[in-house]
Design an enzyme around this catalytic site. Structure first.
Site, PDB file in Angstrom:
ATOM      1  N   GLU A 213     -40.128 -11.850 -23.389  1.00  0.00           N
ATOM      2  CA  GLU A 213     -39.208 -12.868 -23.888  1.00  0.00           C
ATOM      3  C   GLU A 213     -39.637 -13.304 -25.289  1.00  0.00           C
ATOM      4  O   GLU A 213     -40.822 -13.385 -25.595  1.00  0.00           O
ATOM      5  CB  GLU A 213     -39.244 -14.063 -22.939  1.00  0.00           C
ATOM      6  CG  GLU A 213     -38.300 -15.204 -23.329  1.00  0.00           C
ATOM      7  CD  GLU A 213     -38.410 -16.401 -22.415  1.00  0.00           C
ATOM      8  OE1 GLU A 213     -37.407 -17.112 -22.261  1.00  0.00           O
ATOM      9  OE2 GLU A 213     -39.513 -16.635 -21.845  1.00  0.00           O
TER      10      GLU A 213
ATOM     11  N   LYS B 238     -30.010 -15.381 -20.963  1.00  0.00           N
ATOM     12  CA  LYS B 238     -30.745 -16.126 -19.945  1.00  0.00           C
ATOM     13  C   LYS B 238     -29.872 -17.231 -19.345  1.00  0.00           C
ATOM     14  O   LYS B 238     -29.291 -18.048 -20.067  1.00  0.00           O
ATOM     15  CB  LYS B 238     -31.994 -16.725 -20.579  1.00  0.00           C
ATOM     16  CG  LYS B 238     -32.924 -17.462 -19.641  1.00  0.00           C
ATOM     17  CD  LYS B 238     -34.149 -17.919 -20.425  1.00  0.00           C
ATOM     18  CE  LYS B 238     -35.138 -18.668 -19.558  1.00  0.00           C
ATOM     19  NZ  LYS B 238     -36.325 -19.074 -20.357  1.00  0.00           N
TER      20      LYS B 238
ATOM     21  N   CYS C 154     -37.633 -14.730 -17.666  1.00  0.00           N
ATOM     22  CA  CYS C 154     -38.597 -15.824 -17.491  1.00  0.00           C
ATOM     23  C   CYS C 154     -38.211 -16.799 -16.375  1.00  0.00           C
ATOM     24  O   CYS C 154     -38.344 -16.481 -15.208  1.00  0.00           O
ATOM     25  CB  CYS C 154     -38.807 -16.539 -18.820  1.00  0.00           C
ATOM     26  SG  CYS C 154     -40.345 -17.518 -18.878  1.00  0.00           S
TER      27      CYS C 154
END
Length: 290
Positions: free
Chosen positions: A45, A117, A158
């Site tokens: 990330e 995300k 993440c």
């Protein structure tokens, strides 16, 4: 028959404030992974920049169509002949809003999948650390799977790892590999990184590939590192430390359906309702263990 075995690599980084330096380091590490025989290479990330200051961030990032970092990585994929998965780049999308966006690039340099995300890291940690990703980043709304030559991959980033329903949905959509590139804080990583990733592998019968940021960054934050490649039985096939570098493992995708037959949790899932809270005791019936 389609070959179902390939070499996956995690590139572990310590991205800083300067995009050009981060890209240079990523190029070096991806090239190293390719030289070691990797077919699929994942970066962490925030490959292109890791900085707390919103002003610095927006001074440094551009829209996707004008992003020189993305163009450089497309050229890198062409030059190395790998499937290059950029765990994420910070991409300007609208005014003072960015996307935390993954890119999967094929060996011809074409972008074959994008994923923004979904879950924003808006937390207050016990040590006083506070994060409000939603103030800077626009959350995604679409789960994404993509086809690799060996099988399907599901994309996450993440904090998404804490939401098992996303991973189950990706596995039910056909993904046998789950990607989880990250920049976990040192504190949360020490507590939860291994158990979360292994749980996502076990409960879905999937391989998990998780390239991470690791170490003390220019902006003062510390990330956990320990990039991982995990098999569908929850076994760690490869693990990094907390410094930049590359780890590799062979992925045999035939093991995913084998494990899913052994523990058919995807097949055995059932819809259910939840009784509202009340003052009366509630008893769960037909509970099962595992």
């Amino acid at each position: 028959m389609t070959k179902r075995t390939f070499i996956a690599a995690c590139v572990q980084m310590r991205s800083g404030r300067t995009v050009s330096r981060n890209v240079e380091e990523a190029v070096r590490l991806v090239s190293d992974a390719a030289a070691q025989g990797a077919d699929y290479v994942q970066t962490p990330e925030m490959t292109n920049i890791l900085v707390r200051s919103r002003a610095e961030l927006f001074d440094a990032i551009l829209p996707e169509e004008a992003c020189p970092a993305l163009a450089a990585f497309q050229e890198l994929a062409r030059g190395t002949g790998v499937y290059l998965h950029l765990g994420s780049l910070a991409i300007r999308v609208e005014g003072e809003r960015a996307a935390n966006r993954s890119f999967l690039i094929d060996p011809q340099g074409d972008i074959v999948a994008r994923y923004d995300k979904i879950h924003m890291f808006d937390v207050d940690l016990p040590d006083g650390e506070t994060w409000r990703e939603s103030e800077t980043y626009r959350p995604g709304e679409q789960a994404v799977t993509a086809r690799l030559p060996w099988g399907a991959i599901g994309l996450t980033i993440c904090y998404d790892v804490r939401f098992p329903t996303l991973h189950r949905a990706l596995a039910e959509a056909g993904a046998e590999v789950l990607a989880s590139p990250a920049a976990f804080t040192k504190k949360t990583g020490e507590a939860h990184w291994h158990v979360l990733l292994r749980a996502r592998a076990v409960e879905t019968g999937s391989f998990v590939v998780a390239a991470a940021q690791g170490g003390k960054h220019e902006d003062g934050r510390e990330t956990f590192g320990h990039s991982l490649i995990i098999d569908p039985w929850g076994r760690v096939l490869a693990e990094a430390g907390d410094s930049p570098g590359v780890v590799l493992a062979e992925i045999d995708l035939d093991k995913a359906p084998e494990i899913r037959r052994r523990i058919p949790s995807l097949e055995n899932g059932r819809r259910f309702s939840v009784l509202p809270l009340s003052n009366e005791p509630t008893f769960l019936r037909d509970a099962v263990g595992g």
